[in-house]
Design a protein around this motif. Structure first.
Motif, PDB file in Angstrom:
ATOM      1  N   ILE A   1      -2.981  25.931  29.676  1.00  0.00           N
ATOM      2  CA  ILE A   1      -3.083  24.711  30.029  1.00  0.00           C
ATOM      3  C   ILE A   1      -3.692  23.683  30.611  1.00  0.00           C
ATOM      4  O   ILE A   1      -4.595  22.636  30.744  1.00  0.00           O
ATOM      5  CB  ILE A   1      -1.427  24.800  30.433  1.00  0.00           C
ATOM      6  CG1 ILE A   1      -0.004  24.057  29.089  1.00  0.00           C
ATOM      7  CG2 ILE A   1      -1.439  23.277  30.899  1.00  0.00           C
ATOM      8  CD1 ILE A   1      -0.528  23.102  28.131  1.00  0.00           C
ATOM      9  N   ALA A   2      -4.169  24.253  31.993  1.00  0.00           N
ATOM     10  CA  ALA A   2      -5.020  23.844  32.381  1.00  0.00           C
ATOM     11  C   ALA A   2      -6.474  24.514  32.401  1.00  0.00           C
ATOM     12  O   ALA A   2      -7.616  23.548  32.746  1.00  0.00           O
ATOM     13  CB  ALA A   2      -4.689  24.303  34.169  1.00  0.00           C
ATOM     14  N   LEU A   3      -6.827  25.810  32.135  1.00  0.00           N
ATOM     15  CA  LEU A   3      -8.035  25.804  32.373  1.00  0.00           C
ATOM     16  C   LEU A   3      -8.902  25.933  30.758  1.00  0.00           C
ATOM     17  O   LEU A   3     -10.408  25.696  31.030  1.00  0.00           O
ATOM     18  CB  LEU A   3      -7.779  28.613  32.141  1.00  0.00           C
ATOM     19  CG  LEU A   3      -7.381  28.481  33.707  1.00  0.00           C
ATOM     20  CD1 LEU A   3      -7.033  29.900  33.539  1.00  0.00           C
ATOM     21  CD2 LEU A   3      -8.590  28.268  34.583  1.00  0.00           C
ATOM     22  N   THR A   4      -7.777  25.544  30.558  1.00  0.00           N
ATOM     23  CA  THR A   4      -8.537  25.484  28.331  1.00  0.00           C
ATOM     24  C   THR A   4      -9.934  23.877  29.081  1.00  0.00           C
ATOM     25  O   THR A   4     -10.577  23.912  28.806  1.00  0.00           O
ATOM     26  CB  THR A   4      -8.411  25.376  27.376  1.00  0.00           C
ATOM     27  OG1 THR A   4      -6.532  24.338  27.849  1.00  0.00           O
ATOM     28  CG2 THR A   4      -7.371  26.456  26.562  1.00  0.00           C
ATOM     29  N   GLY A   5      -8.496  23.470  29.171  1.00  0.00           N
ATOM     30  CA  GLY A   5      -9.704  21.632  30.185  1.00  0.00           C
ATOM     31  C   GLY A   5     -11.196  22.253  30.929  1.00  0.00           C
ATOM     32  O   GLY A   5     -11.843  21.171  31.046  1.00  0.00           O
ATOM     33  N   LEU A   6     -10.912  23.108  32.033  1.00  0.00           N
ATOM     34  CA  LEU A   6     -11.422  23.446  32.542  1.00  0.00           C
ATOM     35  C   LEU A   6     -12.955  24.084  31.454  1.00  0.00           C
ATOM     36  O   LEU A   6     -14.454  23.451  31.979  1.00  0.00           O
ATOM     37  CB  LEU A   6     -11.322  24.502  33.405  1.00  0.00           C
ATOM     38  CG  LEU A   6     -12.777  24.661  34.434  1.00  0.00           C
ATOM     39  CD1 LEU A   6     -13.432  23.619  35.758  1.00  0.00           C
ATOM     40  CD2 LEU A   6     -12.079  25.741  35.916  1.00  0.00           C
ATOM     41  N   ALA A   7     -12.751  24.964  31.128  1.00  0.00           N
ATOM     42  CA  ALA A   7     -13.667  25.506  29.580  1.00  0.00           C
ATOM     43  C   ALA A   7     -14.676  24.671  29.022  1.00  0.00           C
ATOM     44  O   ALA A   7     -15.706  24.430  28.869  1.00  0.00           O
ATOM     45  CB  ALA A   7     -12.609  26.161  29.245  1.00  0.00           C
ATOM     46  N   GLY A   8     -14.045  23.470  28.847  1.00  0.00           N
ATOM     47  CA  GLY A   8     -14.487  22.764  28.008  1.00  0.00           C
ATOM     48  C   GLY A   8     -15.108  21.414  29.139  1.00  0.00           C
ATOM     49  O   GLY A   8     -16.198  21.563  28.528  1.00  0.00           O
ATOM     50  N   THR A   9     -14.460  21.727  30.007  1.00  0.00           N
ATOM     51  CA  THR A   9     -16.025  20.844  31.403  1.00  0.00           C
ATOM     52  C   THR A   9     -17.364  21.611  31.171  1.00  0.00           C
ATOM     53  O   THR A   9     -18.208  21.486  30.787  1.00  0.00           O
ATOM     54  CB  THR A   9     -14.670  20.040  32.555  1.00  0.00           C
ATOM     55  OG1 THR A   9     -14.147  19.424  32.255  1.00  0.00           O
ATOM     56  CG2 THR A   9     -16.084  20.054  32.871  1.00  0.00           C
TER      57      THR A   9
END
Length: 423
Positions: A367-375
């Motif tokens: 949930i959180a790490l995917t958003g960071l991965a996209g960044t």
């Protein structure tokens, strides 16, 4: 009786995203494969920075793990911090911990910036089932304090009952940095923001062929994309499209049941301050309350890609072991889907060529790490590689046994850990 494969999140989604299927040949600065949180986040970041972006999704936006998961926001990676230090050293392990907190802050920032209605709530309970796990929580709290995260509270059994009204747990670590949300509504909100920023999103457009080169060529049955960069964000649903990276992740089925609405009083008596909860077993139970006062209870895993029989009834039995006071409560929804795990449970980031990048294998912490991965994928396109490379330095191994035998090998290994949990 719960309705099998009726996804509560789909039943309560609060917006529709209109996306055509790809019907012609197009060009873009960046092509993204995968319409989940990783791909959508990358597309949003890139579009906001002025890049032309095309995203291809085989089904619908959020169809995979991003729209099916438990909605739990957890600091850290799925791999234990001490084990992570052994893999990458203290400095990188500390950086990865800090990145996980940055990922959580990114959720809060995006929800506020794009006014995404996704029932975001804060508070997380890591619950101990047995005395050994109580000691693990005490050690973990010390480790977190050394990482600068000193806001946690260790709740003894008596104090815990006010927060979590279950006879099953011996203690819990309350972490205010964790939380929970409606994952499909969050994903759809990000997708709408990406469209508003100029990203072109295509659904029902499964990719049939990828040809790397100075410009990557991506084909579907009815069109193609030529792009300077290609981002692979299919995670558990990328399949065999890219054989070079598929052996490093394993799709694993996980399942959730949603009860009938409990009402505010009864729901509050279960989880006092509306925290998300997970136990410390290898095959864990995880649960939380929904905005309409249902208990969303997750557990079970399937490494064989076969849905367990009598899933709704077996999930209700597990739920009632945790909350015997819910013996009269019906299940109204039960669903499942695949998440991608790695052998060491750390996410797998890297490059296939100078212009083809990937991020997958979040192992339940997506949930959180995917958003960071996209960044970080967007940063890599912009030639800012330092943060991405901290993740890329994590060593990974393929699942043993190849396509034919890796699933039986994993089932045997999991049976050992199930027995360890039981004992």
């Amino acid at each position: 009786m719960a309705v099998l494969n009726h996804n509560y999140y789909q039943a309560t989604q609060n917006q529709q995203i209109t996306c055509p299927s790809l019907q012609e040949d197009e060009t873009a600065d960046v092509a993204v494969i995968g319409g989940g949180l990783t791909g959508i986040s990358a597309a949003l970041n890139l579009a906001e920075r002025g890049h032309s972006v095309v995203l291809l999704e085989a089904q619908e936006i959020g169809w995979g793990a991003s729209g099916r998961n438990g909605g739990q926001i957890v600091p850290g990676l799925a791999i234990d911090q001490i084990a992570l230090e052994k893999l990458v050293g203290r400095e990188d392990a500390r950086a990865l911990w800090d990145f996980s907190l940055r990922a959580i802050d990114t959720i809060a920032d995006r929800v506020a910036k794009h006014q995404i209605e996704c029932d975001l709530r804060w508070g997380y309970l890591h619950a101990a089932v047995k005395p050994r796990q109580v000691r693990e929580l005490q050690e973990w709290q010390t480790q977190l304090a050394e990482l600068g995260h000193s806001e946690t509270r260790l709740l003894s059994k008596d104090a815990l009952l006010a927060e979590l009204n279950s006879p099953r747990y011996q203690a819990a670590l309350l972490d205010p940095k964790g939380g929970h949300l409606h994952p499909l509504n969050y994903t759809l909100g990000l997708a709408k923001a990406a469209q508003n920023a100029g990203a072109r999103l295509y659904t029902r457009s499964p990719v049939t062929q990828v040809t790397p080169g100075q410009r990557a060529q991506i084909k579907t049955a009815t069109g193609s994309i030529s792009a300077k960069f290609l981002l692979l964000c299919g995670n558990a649903y990328l399949g065999g499209l890219m054989p070079a990276i598929s052996p490093y992740v394993m799709p694993v089925g996980t399942y959730i049941i949603a009860t009938e609405a409990l009402g505010t009083d009864r729901a509050t008596c279960l989880i006092g301050h509306n925290a998300a909860v997970a136990d410390l077993n290898f095959v864990l139970d995880y649960f939380r309350l929904s905005a309409d006062t249902r208990l969303l209870f997750g557990g079970r895993v399937s490494y064989s890609a076969i849905t367990p029989t009598n899933l709704g009834e077996s999930m209700l039995r597990r739920m009632r072991q945790v909350f015997p006071q819910l013996a009269d409560v019906r299940g109204e929804y039960v669903w499942g889907g695949n998440v991608a795990i790695t052998r060491n449970r750390a996410p797998h980031f890297g490059r296939l060529t100078d212009n083809v990048y990937f991020a997958h294998g979040f192992s339940g912490h997506g949930i959180a790490l995917t958003g960071l991965a996209g960044t970080l994928l967007a940063d890599l396109v912009d030639k800012q590689a330092a943060d991405f490379d901290v993740f890329a330095r994590i060593p990974h191994q393929k699942f043993p046994g190849g396509q034919a035998f890796r699933t039986p090998a994993l089932i045997l290994a999991t049976a050992y850990f199930r027995l360890r949990d039981f004992l």
